[in-house]
Design a protein around this motif. Sequence first.
Motif, PDB file in Angstrom:
ATOM      1  N   ALA A  18     -10.505  91.926 -10.193  1.00 27.74           N
ATOM      2  CA  ALA A  18     -11.053  92.157 -11.464  1.00 27.74           C
ATOM      3  C   ALA A  18      -9.899  92.147 -12.301  1.00 27.74           C
ATOM      4  CB  ALA A  18     -12.013  93.052 -11.399  1.00 27.74           C
ATOM      5  N   LEU A  21      -8.444  88.596 -12.399  1.00 27.58           N
ATOM      6  CA  LEU A  21      -9.396  87.575 -12.645  1.00 27.58           C
ATOM      7  C   LEU A  21      -8.857  86.344 -11.600  1.00 27.58           C
ATOM      8  CD1 LEU A  21     -10.752  87.469 -16.210  1.00 27.58           C
ATOM      9  CD2 LEU A  21     -11.741  88.238 -13.950  1.00 27.58           C
ATOM     10  N   PHE A  53     -18.923  88.811  -9.390  1.00 30.10           N
ATOM     11  CA  PHE A  53     -18.294  87.720  -9.840  1.00 30.10           C
ATOM     12  C   PHE A  53     -18.884  86.440 -10.448  1.00 30.10           C
ATOM     13  CE2 PHE A  53     -14.738  90.032  -7.758  1.00 30.10           C
ATOM     14  CZ  PHE A  53     -13.864  90.397  -9.107  1.00 30.10           C
ATOM     15  N   ARG A  54     -18.683  85.812 -11.463  1.00 24.63           N
ATOM     16  CA  ARG A  54     -19.160  84.391 -11.628  1.00 24.63           C
ATOM     17  C   ARG A  54     -17.998  83.488 -11.308  1.00 24.63           C
ATOM     18  NH1 ARG A  54     -20.318  82.559 -16.530  1.00 24.63           N
ATOM     19  NH2 ARG A  54     -19.336  84.417 -17.688  1.00 24.63           N
ATOM     20  N   ARG A  55     -18.261  82.572 -10.297  1.00 24.22           N
ATOM     21  CA  ARG A  55     -17.279  81.667  -9.622  1.00 24.22           C
ATOM     22  C   ARG A  55     -17.136  80.522 -10.542  1.00 24.22           C
ATOM     23  NH1 ARG A  55     -18.830  85.447  -6.099  1.00 24.22           N
ATOM     24  NH2 ARG A  55     -17.458  86.635  -4.649  1.00 24.22           N
ATOM     25  N   LEU A  60     -12.665  82.765 -12.803  1.00 21.39           N
ATOM     26  CA  LEU A  60     -13.404  83.574 -12.166  1.00 21.39           C
ATOM     27  C   LEU A  60     -13.646  84.712 -13.285  1.00 21.39           C
ATOM     28  CD1 LEU A  60     -14.036  84.497  -9.490  1.00 21.39           C
ATOM     29  CD2 LEU A  60     -12.005  86.120  -9.339  1.00 21.39           C
ATOM     30  N   ARG A  61     -14.766  84.945 -13.587  1.00 24.49           N
ATOM     31  CA  ARG A  61     -15.568  85.922 -14.371  1.00 24.49           C
ATOM     32  C   ARG A  61     -16.388  86.844 -13.868  1.00 24.49           C
ATOM     33  NH1 ARG A  61     -12.026  83.420 -16.594  1.00 24.49           N
ATOM     34  NH2 ARG A  61     -11.946  82.211 -18.471  1.00 24.49           N
ATOM     35  N   LEU A  62     -16.305  88.210 -14.316  1.00 23.94           N
ATOM     36  CA  LEU A  62     -16.933  89.224 -13.998  1.00 23.94           C
ATOM     37  C   LEU A  62     -18.224  89.132 -14.467  1.00 23.94           C
ATOM     38  CD1 LEU A  62     -14.342  92.065 -14.817  1.00 23.94           C
ATOM     39  CD2 LEU A  62     -15.374  91.775 -12.310  1.00 23.94           C
ATOM     40  N   THR A  63     -19.272  89.533 -13.660  1.00 20.75           N
ATOM     41  CA  THR A  63     -20.632  89.491 -14.232  1.00 20.75           C
ATOM     42  C   THR A  63     -20.834  91.131 -14.749  1.00 20.75           C
ATOM     43  OG1 THR A  63     -21.440  90.881 -12.125  1.00 20.75           O
ATOM     44  CG2 THR A  63     -21.626  88.472 -11.967  1.00 20.75           C
ATOM     45  N   GLY A  66     -20.442  93.766 -12.710  1.00 23.16           N
ATOM     46  CA  GLY A  66     -19.001  94.165 -12.252  1.00 23.16           C
ATOM     47  C   GLY A  66     -18.066  94.794 -13.368  1.00 23.16           C
TER      48      GLY A  66
END
Length: 312
Positions: A18, A21, A53-55, A60-63, A66
Amino acid sequence: MSRRLPPLNGLRAFEAAARYLSFTKAAEELHVTPAAVSQQIKTLEAYVGTPLFRRLTRALRLTEAGQAALPALQEGLDKLAEADRILRGHHDDRVLTVSVAPSFGAKWLVPRLEGFRRAYPDYDVRIDATDRRADFYEDNVDVALRYGRGHYPGLAVECLLAEAAIPVCSPVLLDGDHPLRAPRDLRHHTLLHVQWQTESDAAPSWRMWLRAAGVEDVLDADRGPRFSLESMAVQSAIDGHGVALVSGALVADDLAAGRLVRPFPKADDEATAFRYYVVYPAAYLQRPKVAAFRDWVMKEAAGPGGPTPADV
């Protein structure tokens, strides 16, 4: 009360990923493979029942979940790390580590340490002589003595010595062709300067002292040798090489022994905004060795061997 805790490896992997990323950078920090980081996070996501995460293809992004959990997790890991450092710091309760600035340690603390040893023979003192801010946890420092404004967030801070900068010199400069009788006589002598560690207009300097004494136009306040350690300027003054502007606490023993004198005892000394402080994590006062040293050093500063604000 029992605690329901997620898998620790998954938490560490999630926190590192996180921050960066990036699974790759997290893997480098944790000394595992990116595939291992990915698997640990998948295990954590399965445990909590929601993606963290959104892959994306190249990102890479945090939901939302997250992002919401990350600050609390980081705080919790910080607390775990602090607990680990505290536990490791108790590996030998006989050793007391004191961080102190080199000059103050050499001229004020070390000459008094035999008194602490006699009072508390069960403790062995380790002196960490440094001007940098102490890292109590990483360096296993128990207590620090520091010179400054006393602003040390998150730590217990107690004033040890009120302070002023005073001119001192060898007794030999009181006689001769140009005896020191008044501040104006400094024009015939060398000024010894200390490159104070702190960068502030409130730090003592010859320019400030001469202005306060009303003789700033008599001589060039910037001329003369400079020393990175205050104790070196003191030694130069003892050797008769000039007049040093130094902390009163630092030279108390030299003044008492007659190695140095104050040539202008009636002149107004330039008080500063700085003091000597005892600094330590508040919880450390529960350690007998820290409480013993704190009590001893405060008594030393307040007793006959320690100057009071009126003295300096």
